[in-house]
Design a protein around this motif. Structure first.
Motif, PDB file in Angstrom:
ATOM      1  N   GLY A 126       0.779  -1.228   0.000  1.00 28.94           N
ATOM      2  CA  GLY A 126       0.000   0.000   0.000  1.00 28.94           C
ATOM      3  C   GLY A 126       0.810   1.277   0.000  1.00 28.94           C
ATOM      4  O   GLY A 126       0.249   2.349  -0.220  1.00 28.94           O
ATOM      5  N   VAL A 127       2.113   1.211   0.247  1.00 29.60           N
ATOM      6  CA  VAL A 127       2.920   2.426   0.222  1.00 29.60           C
ATOM      7  C   VAL A 127       3.180   2.781  -1.240  1.00 29.60           C
ATOM      8  O   VAL A 127       3.907   2.088  -1.938  1.00 29.60           O
ATOM      9  CB  VAL A 127       4.252   2.262   0.992  1.00 29.60           C
ATOM     10  N   GLU A 128       2.515   3.829  -1.698  1.00 29.63           N
ATOM     11  CA  GLU A 128       2.663   4.244  -3.088  1.00 29.63           C
ATOM     12  C   GLU A 128       3.933   5.069  -3.282  1.00 29.63           C
ATOM     13  O   GLU A 128       4.659   4.871  -4.244  1.00 29.63           O
ATOM     14  CB  GLU A 128       1.427   5.004  -3.539  1.00 29.63           C
ATOM     15  N   THR A 129       4.170   5.993  -2.367  1.00 30.33           N
ATOM     16  CA  THR A 129       5.414   6.773  -2.404  1.00 30.33           C
ATOM     17  C   THR A 129       5.879   7.028  -0.977  1.00 30.33           C
ATOM     18  O   THR A 129       5.074   7.139  -0.050  1.00 30.33           O
ATOM     19  CB  THR A 129       5.257   8.136  -3.122  1.00 30.33           C
ATOM     20  N   MET A 130       7.183   7.125  -0.829  1.00 23.38           N
ATOM     21  CA  MET A 130       7.797   7.459   0.463  1.00 23.38           C
ATOM     22  C   MET A 130       9.005   8.322   0.137  1.00 23.38           C
ATOM     23  O   MET A 130       9.936   7.867  -0.540  1.00 23.38           O
ATOM     24  CB  MET A 130       8.227   6.197   1.201  1.00 23.38           C
ATOM     25  N   ALA A 131       8.968   9.562   0.590  1.00 23.07           N
ATOM     26  CA  ALA A 131      10.043  10.506   0.304  1.00 23.07           C
ATOM     27  C   ALA A 131      10.716  10.924   1.608  1.00 23.07           C
ATOM     28  O   ALA A 131      10.209  11.781   2.326  1.00 23.07           O
ATOM     29  CB  ALA A 131       9.497  11.727  -0.432  1.00 23.07           C
ATOM     30  N   PRO A 132      11.862  10.305   1.940  1.00 19.90           N
ATOM     31  CA  PRO A 132      12.584  10.700   3.150  1.00 19.90           C
ATOM     32  C   PRO A 132      13.503  11.887   2.890  1.00 19.90           C
ATOM     33  O   PRO A 132      13.985  12.081   1.777  1.00 19.90           O
ATOM     34  CB  PRO A 132      13.407   9.455   3.477  1.00 19.90           C
ATOM     35  N   SER A 133      13.734  12.663   3.934  1.00 18.15           N
ATOM     36  CA  SER A 133      14.687  13.762   3.843  1.00 18.15           C
ATOM     37  C   SER A 133      15.469  13.817   5.152  1.00 18.15           C
ATOM     38  O   SER A 133      14.867  14.020   6.210  1.00 18.15           O
ATOM     39  CB  SER A 133      13.956  15.088   3.626  1.00 18.15           C
ATOM     40  N   PRO A 134      16.791  13.605   5.099  1.00 15.70           N
ATOM     41  CA  PRO A 134      17.571  13.290   3.905  1.00 15.70           C
ATOM     42  C   PRO A 134      17.356  11.836   3.478  1.00 15.70           C
ATOM     43  O   PRO A 134      16.855  11.005   4.241  1.00 15.70           O
ATOM     44  CB  PRO A 134      19.012  13.501   4.368  1.00 15.70           C
ATOM     45  N   GLU A 135      17.739  11.534   2.238  1.00 20.76           N
ATOM     46  CA  GLU A 135      17.657  10.175   1.736  1.00 20.76           C
ATOM     47  C   GLU A 135      18.717   9.316   2.417  1.00 20.76           C
ATOM     48  O   GLU A 135      19.670   9.823   2.982  1.00 20.76           O
ATOM     49  CB  GLU A 135      17.876  10.164   0.215  1.00 20.76           C
ATOM     50  N   GLY A 136      18.535   7.995   2.336  1.00 24.39           N
ATOM     51  CA  GLY A 136      19.512   7.067   2.898  1.00 24.39           C
ATOM     52  C   GLY A 136      19.090   6.545   4.251  1.00 24.39           C
ATOM     53  O   GLY A 136      17.920   6.606   4.630  1.00 24.39           O
ATOM     54  N   ILE A 137      20.055   6.029   4.984  1.00 24.98           N
ATOM     55  CA  ILE A 137      19.799   5.427   6.295  1.00 24.98           C
ATOM     56  C   ILE A 137      19.290   6.491   7.268  1.00 24.98           C
ATOM     57  O   ILE A 137      19.816   7.608   7.321  1.00 24.98           O
ATOM     58  CB  ILE A 137      21.085   4.759   6.845  1.00 24.98           C
ATOM     59  N   VAL A 138      18.264   6.133   8.038  1.00 21.59           N
ATOM     60  CA  VAL A 138      17.627   7.084   8.952  1.00 21.59           C
ATOM     61  C   VAL A 138      18.611   7.616   9.990  1.00 21.59           C
ATOM     62  O   VAL A 138      19.574   6.955  10.360  1.00 21.59           O
ATOM     63  CB  VAL A 138      16.416   6.461   9.680  1.00 21.59           C
ATOM     64  N   GLN A 139      18.297   8.803  10.432  1.00 19.80           N
ATOM     65  CA  GLN A 139      18.996   9.430  11.547  1.00 19.80           C
ATOM     66  C   GLN A 139      17.949  10.221  12.324  1.00 19.80           C
ATOM     67  O   GLN A 139      16.854  10.470  11.806  1.00 19.80           O
ATOM     68  CB  GLN A 139      20.118  10.328  11.039  1.00 19.80           C
ATOM     69  N   VAL A 140      18.246  10.572  13.547  1.00 21.00           N
ATOM     70  CA  VAL A 140      17.295  11.375  14.307  1.00 21.00           C
ATOM     71  C   VAL A 140      17.019  12.653  13.518  1.00 21.00           C
ATOM     72  O   VAL A 140      17.947  13.315  13.054  1.00 21.00           O
ATOM     73  CB  VAL A 140      17.841  11.698  15.716  1.00 21.00           C
ATOM     74  N   GLY A 141      15.735  12.950  13.339  1.00 20.04           N
ATOM     75  CA  GLY A 141      15.342  14.131  12.586  1.00 20.04           C
ATOM     76  C   GLY A 141      14.979  13.856  11.134  1.00 20.04           C
ATOM     77  O   GLY A 141      14.437  14.746  10.470  1.00 20.04           O
ATOM     78  N   THR A 142      15.256  12.657  10.611  1.00 11.00           N
ATOM     79  CA  THR A 142      14.821  12.328   9.254  1.00 11.00           C
ATOM     80  C   THR A 142      13.306  12.514   9.184  1.00 11.00           C
ATOM     81  O   THR A 142      12.582  12.074  10.078  1.00 11.00           O
ATOM     82  CB  THR A 142      15.176  10.869   8.886  1.00 11.00           C
ATOM     83  N   THR A 143      12.832  13.180   8.133  1.00 11.05           N
ATOM     84  CA  THR A 143      11.402  13.359   7.930  1.00 11.05           C
ATOM     85  C   THR A 143      10.969  12.568   6.704  1.00 11.05           C
ATOM     86  O   THR A 143      11.784  12.253   5.835  1.00 11.05           O
ATOM     87  CB  THR A 143      11.033  14.839   7.754  1.00 11.05           C
TER      88      THR A 143
END
Length: 144
Positions: free
Chosen positions: A33-50
């Protein structure tokens, strides 16, 4: 409130599984069901990734914003929504040996509108079924 925790053993090294589950850009490959997922910043998560997620679930489209609030690199992270549905959760990867690990997906959703609260038992069942299938897809993706 709907709170679920699903886990499964995956026949892959923990580092390989972490590389997939900690990169939100990979979510459409294994989360139903996830059509799009846009993380910022891209790549491996860090505290504050949106994140900006568009997801179809139970016949509806949801636009959710999210934020990573805690990270234990290589092992776990926790998140919460900042817009859209009211939810929070986490992902955990635990090594079980050189080429096996356990992945755990935890989510807590609080329905906001009366219609969703009335349908909570059905939504819980659908969400559990969906997350179980996600864990199986993740296992297949990591093994390939």
């Amino acid at each position: 409130m709907i709170e679920l925790q699903e886990d499964g053993e995956i026949a892959c090294p923990a580092a390989r599984v972490w590389a997939v589950v900690a990169d939100y850009g990979q979510d459409p490959r294994w989360r139903e069901g996830v059509e799009t997922m846009a993380p910022s910043p891209e790549g491996i998560v860090q505290v504050g990734t949106t994140t900006a997620e568009v997801m179809r679930f139970a016949g509806r489209t949801y636009h959710n914003g999210g934020e990573v609030i805690r990270v234990e690199p290589g092992r776990s992270f926790a998140w919460r929504t900042s817009s859209g549905i009211d939810a929070e959760g986490g992902r955990l990867v635990e090594p079980l040996g050189e080429n096996r690990c356990r992945f755990t997906f935890h989510v807590r959703v609080t329905p906001r509108v009366t219609s969703e609260r009335l349908l909570e038992p059905a939504l819980r069942w659908l969400l559990r079924r969906s997350i179980r299938a996600d864990v199986r897809r993740l296992a297949g993706l990591c093994a390939s």
